[in-house]
Write an enzyme that holds these catalytic residues in place. Structure first.
Site: not given
Ligand code: PDD
Length: 283
Positions: A33, A52, A100, A147, A179, A203
């Protein structure tokens, strides 16, 4: 009010939009996503998110949906149809529907789902007052650079933080912060911005990349390296970044007040620069 959402080539009222019960996103979390923010009705960092997304698909050997080259148009169409001024566009691609089986299906068609969320992104209570975080062990899988929609532990982490009267959790592995549950983590010490270097452990935030670029342009000093929970608790400032939070101050970490308990000056400056610069570049 009902939104218009996008599912596999069709714009539909949200209550009419469906995906198969055999979809591998549903059965196996076999999906990726992106969340792209919208400010002034325009998309922030679209190119970064698209790149990405392509990387996530490649890493998982997942086919691109037919509409891949038209994603910008679909984003814009959804923003327009739903009259989004501030908020974001959520996009999910799964490997598709197939009976499945752990083995990837040979001829499943990828599922593409997109919808908008309207919400204020500027001058929120969180950006004015800052957030509180707890520490939690990072027990996620080893490919956090992809992601994927496997978000159960991040979701549980936020619930555990809430149960302790906090807003979010910073994840810790082998004695270092990786993170946040859904954001990248930073501390500021003696004027230096410190954030973990890129690897499969975190990420590769699109917001993170821009912040470091803008920090460099503004001659702010930064270092990309892992930091410990102890360093974090003794930092002068702390903040997180993500598409949906931009630069968001942290004022308490694991019960320790950061600085004077208010958003720090470097954090606030970075937030202003980030919003100004990404607004200029929005499409
Ligand atoms: N989350 N690290 C993780 C684990 C994340 O899920 C996200 C983003 C980030 C930041 O990435 P970016 O700057 O590209 O949004 C770092 C999104 C916003 C979400 O899950 O809603």
């Amino acid at each position: 009010m009902s939104r218009t959402v996008y599912v596999n080539g069709q714009y539909l009222p949200e209550e009419d939009a469906t995906v198969s019960i055999f979809d591998r996103g549903f059965l196996m979390a076999d999906g990726v996503y992106e969340v792209t923010s919208v400010l002034d009705g325009k998309l922030l960092e679209f190119d970064g998110h698209l790149k990405r997304l392509e990387r996530s698909l490649n890493e998982l050997g997942m086919d691109k949906p037919e509409a891949f080259d038209g994603l910008l148009e679909i984003h814009r169409e959804l923003v327009a149809r739903n009259n989004v001024d501030q908020g974001g566009v959520y996009l999910q691609i799964t490997r598709g529907a197939a009976d499945r089986d752990f083995v990837f299906p040979k001829d499943a068609k990828p599922t593409l789902v997109m919808f908008t969320q309207s919400k204020p992104l500027l001058d929120t209570a969180a950006s004015e007052n800052g957030l509180k975080v707890i520490f939690l062990e990072d027990i996620r899988w080893g490919r956090r650079d992809i992601k994927t929609v496997q978000l159960l532990y991040p979701s549980m982490g936020k619930m555990m933080a809430k149960a302790e009267g906090c807003d979010d959790a910073w994840l810790v592995e082998d004695g270092f912060v990786t993170e946040g549950t859904s954001n990248n983590a930073y501390i500021v010490k003696d004027g230096k911005i410190i954030t973990r270097d890129l690897s499969t452990d975190i990420l590769h935030g699109i917001t993170r990349a821009s912040i470091l670029k803008y920090a460099e342009e503004a001659q702010m000093v930064f270092e990309e390296r892992p930091f410990t929970p102890e360093e974090a608790k003794e930092a002068d400032e702390a903040f997180i970044s993500s598409a949906s939070t931009f630069v968001m101050p942290i004022v308490e970490i694991d019960g320790s007040t950061i600085g004077d308990g208010k958003p720090g000056a470097t954090t606030q400056r970075l937030r202003e620069i980030y919003i100004e610069e990404s607004r200029k570049r929005a499409i």
